[in-house]
Scaffold this motif. Structure first.
Motif, PDB file in Angstrom:
ATOM      1  N   LYS A 378       1.236  -1.030  -0.055  1.00  0.00           N
ATOM      2  CA  LYS A 378       0.608   0.049   0.094  1.00  0.00           C
ATOM      3  C   LYS A 378       0.641   0.898  -0.071  1.00  0.00           C
ATOM      4  O   LYS A 378       0.463   2.414  -0.636  1.00  0.00           O
ATOM      5  CB  LYS A 378      -0.872  -0.052   0.955  1.00  0.00           C
ATOM      6  CG  LYS A 378      -2.077   0.682   1.213  1.00  0.00           C
ATOM      7  CD  LYS A 378      -2.918   0.750   2.203  1.00  0.00           C
ATOM      8  CE  LYS A 378      -4.151   1.486   2.459  1.00  0.00           C
ATOM      9  NZ  LYS A 378      -5.383   1.372   2.524  1.00  0.00           N
ATOM     10  N   ARG A 379       2.527   1.219   0.658  1.00  0.00           N
ATOM     11  CA  ARG A 379       3.123   2.343   0.791  1.00  0.00           C
ATOM     12  C   ARG A 379       4.093   1.885  -0.267  1.00  0.00           C
ATOM     13  O   ARG A 379       4.357   0.643  -0.198  1.00  0.00           O
ATOM     14  CB  ARG A 379       3.435   2.737   2.313  1.00  0.00           C
ATOM     15  CG  ARG A 379       2.462   3.220   2.846  1.00  0.00           C
ATOM     16  CD  ARG A 379       3.460   4.182   4.422  1.00  0.00           C
ATOM     17  NE  ARG A 379       3.833   2.793   4.651  1.00  0.00           N
ATOM     18  CZ  ARG A 379       3.326   2.134   5.885  1.00  0.00           C
ATOM     19  NH1 ARG A 379       1.608   2.267   6.466  1.00  0.00           N
ATOM     20  NH2 ARG A 379       4.272   1.159   6.913  1.00  0.00           N
ATOM     21  N   ASN A 380       5.088   2.719  -1.309  1.00  0.00           N
ATOM     22  CA  ASN A 380       5.802   2.325  -2.033  1.00  0.00           C
ATOM     23  C   ASN A 380       6.601   3.658  -2.822  1.00  0.00           C
ATOM     24  O   ASN A 380       5.454   4.772  -2.303  1.00  0.00           O
ATOM     25  CB  ASN A 380       5.469   1.661  -2.642  1.00  0.00           C
ATOM     26  CG  ASN A 380       6.575   0.739  -3.344  1.00  0.00           C
ATOM     27  OD1 ASN A 380       7.404   0.416  -3.089  1.00  0.00           O
ATOM     28  ND2 ASN A 380       5.481  -0.967  -3.527  1.00  0.00           N
ATOM     29  N   ARG A 381       7.570   3.856  -3.412  1.00  0.00           N
ATOM     30  CA  ARG A 381       8.196   4.115  -3.564  1.00  0.00           C
ATOM     31  C   ARG A 381       7.611   4.322  -5.157  1.00  0.00           C
ATOM     32  O   ARG A 381       7.602   3.961  -6.410  1.00  0.00           O
ATOM     33  CB  ARG A 381      10.062   4.074  -4.125  1.00  0.00           C
ATOM     34  CG  ARG A 381      11.131   4.174  -2.470  1.00  0.00           C
ATOM     35  CD  ARG A 381      12.282   3.438  -3.177  1.00  0.00           C
ATOM     36  NE  ARG A 381      12.745   3.503  -2.046  1.00  0.00           N
ATOM     37  CZ  ARG A 381      14.103   2.699  -1.929  1.00  0.00           C
ATOM     38  NH1 ARG A 381      14.186   2.357  -3.350  1.00  0.00           N
ATOM     39  NH2 ARG A 381      14.636   3.316  -1.279  1.00  0.00           N
ATOM     40  N   TRP A 462      14.072   9.842  -3.094  1.00  0.00           N
ATOM     41  CA  TRP A 462      13.150   8.924  -3.534  1.00  0.00           C
ATOM     42  C   TRP A 462      12.279   9.418  -3.170  1.00  0.00           C
ATOM     43  O   TRP A 462      11.731   9.552  -1.495  1.00  0.00           O
ATOM     44  CB  TRP A 462      13.528   7.307  -3.134  1.00  0.00           C
ATOM     45  CG  TRP A 462      14.391   6.357  -4.002  1.00  0.00           C
ATOM     46  CD1 TRP A 462      14.230   6.199  -4.903  1.00  0.00           C
ATOM     47  CD2 TRP A 462      15.049   5.802  -3.235  1.00  0.00           C
ATOM     48  NE1 TRP A 462      15.318   5.403  -5.549  1.00  0.00           N
ATOM     49  CE2 TRP A 462      15.442   4.748  -4.391  1.00  0.00           C
ATOM     50  CE3 TRP A 462      15.913   5.655  -1.999  1.00  0.00           C
ATOM     51  CZ2 TRP A 462      17.233   4.302  -4.293  1.00  0.00           C
ATOM     52  CZ3 TRP A 462      17.090   5.321  -2.160  1.00  0.00           C
ATOM     53  CH2 TRP A 462      17.780   4.284  -3.320  1.00  0.00           C
ATOM     54  N   ILE A 463      11.000   9.259  -3.484  1.00  0.00           N
ATOM     55  CA  ILE A 463       9.441  10.236  -2.792  1.00  0.00           C
ATOM     56  C   ILE A 463       8.145   8.870  -3.546  1.00  0.00           C
ATOM     57  O   ILE A 463       7.982   8.273  -4.205  1.00  0.00           O
ATOM     58  CB  ILE A 463       9.528  11.132  -3.999  1.00  0.00           C
ATOM     59  CG1 ILE A 463      10.391  12.310  -3.715  1.00  0.00           C
ATOM     60  CG2 ILE A 463       7.791  11.751  -3.237  1.00  0.00           C
ATOM     61  CD1 ILE A 463       9.948  13.375  -4.989  1.00  0.00           C
ATOM     62  N   TRP A 464       7.701   8.805  -1.990  1.00  0.00           N
ATOM     63  CA  TRP A 464       6.660   7.722  -1.530  1.00  0.00           C
ATOM     64  C   TRP A 464       5.392   8.012  -2.023  1.00  0.00           C
ATOM     65  O   TRP A 464       4.727   9.361  -1.966  1.00  0.00           O
ATOM     66  CB  TRP A 464       6.595   7.501  -0.191  1.00  0.00           C
ATOM     67  CG  TRP A 464       8.699   6.671  -0.058  1.00  0.00           C
ATOM     68  CD1 TRP A 464       9.311   7.000  -0.275  1.00  0.00           C
ATOM     69  CD2 TRP A 464       8.240   5.096   0.569  1.00  0.00           C
ATOM     70  NE1 TRP A 464      10.054   6.398  -0.024  1.00  0.00           N
ATOM     71  CE2 TRP A 464       9.272   4.959   0.522  1.00  0.00           C
ATOM     72  CE3 TRP A 464       7.088   4.078   0.709  1.00  0.00           C
ATOM     73  CZ2 TRP A 464      10.151   3.639   0.798  1.00  0.00           C
ATOM     74  CZ3 TRP A 464       7.778   2.835   0.644  1.00  0.00           C
ATOM     75  CH2 TRP A 464       9.046   2.757   1.374  1.00  0.00           C
ATOM     76  N   ASN A 465       4.246   7.242  -1.972  1.00  0.00           N
ATOM     77  CA  ASN A 465       3.026   7.934  -1.915  1.00  0.00           C
ATOM     78  C   ASN A 465       2.196   8.218  -0.671  1.00  0.00           C
ATOM     79  O   ASN A 465       1.064   8.052  -0.670  1.00  0.00           O
ATOM     80  CB  ASN A 465       2.674   6.102  -2.922  1.00  0.00           C
ATOM     81  CG  ASN A 465       1.933   5.412  -2.383  1.00  0.00           C
ATOM     82  OD1 ASN A 465       2.603   5.383  -1.211  1.00  0.00           O
ATOM     83  ND2 ASN A 465       1.510   4.555  -2.664  1.00  0.00           N
ATOM     84  N   HIS A 466       3.024   7.855   0.122  1.00  0.00           N
ATOM     85  CA  HIS A 466       2.539   8.207   1.401  1.00  0.00           C
ATOM     86  C   HIS A 466       3.416   9.129   2.214  1.00  0.00           C
ATOM     87  O   HIS A 466       4.472   8.594   2.401  1.00  0.00           O
ATOM     88  CB  HIS A 466       1.842   6.888   1.811  1.00  0.00           C
ATOM     89  CG  HIS A 466       1.235   7.462   3.086  1.00  0.00           C
ATOM     90  ND1 HIS A 466       1.533   7.175   4.488  1.00  0.00           N
ATOM     91  CD2 HIS A 466       0.127   7.021   3.613  1.00  0.00           C
ATOM     92  CE1 HIS A 466       1.447   6.874   5.664  1.00  0.00           C
ATOM     93  NE2 HIS A 466      -0.290   6.923   5.436  1.00  0.00           N
ATOM     94  N   PRO A 467       2.697   9.958   3.092  1.00  0.00           N
ATOM     95  CA  PRO A 467       4.425  10.267   4.075  1.00  0.00           C
ATOM     96  C   PRO A 467       5.024   9.041   4.968  1.00  0.00           C
ATOM     97  O   PRO A 467       5.093   8.488   5.560  1.00  0.00           O
ATOM     98  CB  PRO A 467       3.212  11.487   5.668  1.00  0.00           C
ATOM     99  CG  PRO A 467       2.244  11.881   4.323  1.00  0.00           C
ATOM    100  CD  PRO A 467       2.193  10.256   3.446  1.00  0.00           C
ATOM    101  N   MET A 468       6.344   9.243   4.618  1.00  0.00           N
ATOM    102  CA  MET A 468       7.399   8.390   5.926  1.00  0.00           C
ATOM    103  C   MET A 468       7.750   9.193   6.419  1.00  0.00           C
ATOM    104  O   MET A 468       8.653   8.119   7.337  1.00  0.00           O
ATOM    105  CB  MET A 468       8.321   7.342   4.515  1.00  0.00           C
ATOM    106  CG  MET A 468       7.289   6.921   3.414  1.00  0.00           C
ATOM    107  SD  MET A 468       6.246   5.362   3.901  1.00  0.00           S
ATOM    108  CE  MET A 468       7.573   4.402   4.447  1.00  0.00           C
TER     109      MET A 468
END
Length: 472
Positions: A378-381, A462-468
């Motif tokens: 569900k979270r990824n780069r 690297w930019i994720w689709n969710h705050p990391m």
């Protein structure tokens, strides 16, 4: 079945069928030029004859309501070519008038309250010749009419309606419903400048009015903004915050290098001073790089795949903070989605074989730490922003072996086939590891070709689709 329901079925974009069973690509006519003096046909009109024929076919059982969605290639005919986006996104779009029936009292911040007309010029910055925007849909609100361009390609229109909320609910969930059961982020609406307007979780009172007030908006099924590539060679100019305390903006040009995978290029993103600073503070810290091993590669050495040197540089000075802010501004994705900057050095013959930056959960079944980090997919780069900090005399290209949808290569150290991007000091490339629908893109396979002469300095975000929360 009520007449209202039938009308929605006739005109809605929301064929409630699983996209996996739908055609992956639909032919679209492009290239016809308008004749001088010719009366322009309204591509969004649905004739009485069309409705009558559809009703007859429905009565005879030839077709069923979910298949009655209309598709019009007419707009594509008027776009003889996808023109370059010469207007600056965020400053000088062609604006229309306020939609009829809407309150003149501002409900949102002024920058979010700009009504953008669905003109040919504006649509040309988002409509593609072929379907490559899987999971991004264009919504056009004009008075009491809604037009939707599915996957930034197909066109359908609604009949006039009195209740926007009821209409949007049908259309949105007709488009997104097949993905709700999959492991992706919730959908979000964005302005055409990449400003997030509202997402699934907060969709409620006031959301519809906000979307209508913007006129032309984008629905991303995967919840994260992705700059559309349109076609190879397409250029768009965007406002980008420099990141320094003065909070100045500059205009940068984004050029499309590839559609499959989506690869964009931005020249003069990093200054000479900034490049030298990154090299200076990182040089003494460089160590030979490690890689995250997939299940099948457990026990192997990282040097089997990667021989470069790297260092993760945290932002603790003005320059690095500025670059993180600038990267967020350019991609329209918040800083909290970024990892720390990875600085890279490739000396003679050093390379990195072709690999993927996103984590495919199927390939890390025996790695509980990775599964937890990505929340089982569900979270990824989402994207990689790759900064070139130096020129290279020979070699050192970034290669995309699956350029133009090429098949999976048999070997991963081959630098003879695919898109090759030459290192150029100050330039960055953005390549998207995920599609707008929230799925990983296997075509984003990429590698670093061996340096043949000189030293290659680079860095990536690297930019994720969710705050990391690596970066705050």
């Amino acid at each position: 079945m009520s007449l209202d329901k039938l009308r929605r079925d006739l005109t809605s974009m929301g064929e409630k069928v699983d996209k996996a069973n739908a055609p992956k690509e639909v032919p679209i006519l492009i290239g016809k030029k308008e004749k001088k003096g010719a009366t322009k046909k309204n591509p969004s009109s649905l004739g009485i004859g069309d409705i009558f024929i559809a009703l007859m076919m429905l009565g005879l059982g030839v077709i069923t309501p979910p298949l009655l969605s209309t598709y019009h290639p007419d707009l594509a005919d008027t776009l003889s070519e996808n023109i370059n986006a010469v207007r600056v996104l965020g400053r000088s779009f062609i604006l229309g008038s306020e939609p009829a029936g809407m309150s003149s009292e501002p409900q949102v911040k002024p920058e979010e309250n700009m009504f953008v007309e669905c003109s040919v010029d504006n649509l040309a910055q988002f409509i593609s010749k072929r379907s490559n925007n899987y999971g991004v849909h264009i919504f056009c609100f004009v008075e009491d009419r809604l037009t939707v361009y599915r996957e930034s390609l197909h066109k359908s229109e609604t009949a006039p309606v009195a209740d926007w909320s009821e209409m949007l609910e049908d259309v949105i969930y007709g488009l997104v419903q097949p993905y709700l059961k999959s492991n992706t982020q919730p959908f979000s609406f964005f302005s055409i400048n990449g400003k997030r307007l509202v997402g699934e979780k907060e969709f409620g009172n006031g959301s519809v009015e906000l979307l209508v007030k913007n006129g032309m908006v984008l629905l991303y099924e995967g919840g994260a903004f992705v700059w559309p590539g349109i076609r190879i060679g397409f250029k768009r100019q965007v406002d980008v915050v420099t990141g320094y305390p003065s909070n100045e903006e500059e205009i940068l040009e984004i050029e499309t290098l590839s559609i499959q995978p989506l690869v964009l290029s931005v020249k003069e993103f990093i200054s000479e001073k900034e490049s030298k600073h990154i090299i200076k503070v990182s040089e003494a810290e460089m160590e030979y790089s490690e890689v995250s091993l997939m299940d099948k590669d457990k026990g192997r050495s990282s040097s089997d795949f990667r021989t470069s040197q790297s260092f993760f540089l945290e932002a603790d000075d003005e320059i690095m903070h500025a670059l993180e802010t600038r990267t967020a501004s350019m991609t329209r994705i918040p800083k909290t989605h970024q990892e720390h900057t990875q600085v890279l050095r490739y000396e003679h013959s050093e390379k990195y074989d072709a690999h993927l930056d996103y984590f495919d959960p199927k390939l890390y079944q025996e790695d509980p730490a990775t599964q937890e980090m990505i929340d089982h997919g569900k979270r990824n780069r989402l994207a990689t922003v790759f900064w070139y900090l130096s020129d290279v005399e020979e070699g050192g290209h970034t290669i995309f072996p699956r350029f133009n949808g090429a098949p999976q290569p048999w070997v991963f150290d081959d630098c003879t086939k695919g898109l090759k991007v030459k290192p150029e000091k100050g330039k960055v490339i953005i390549f998207y590891n995920m599609l707008p629908n929230g799925k990983g893109d296997p075509l984003s396979l990429h590698g670093a070709c061996p340096v043949e002469k000189g030293i290659k300095w680079a860095a990536n975000k690297w930019i994720w689709n969710h705050p990391m929360m690596f970066v705050e």
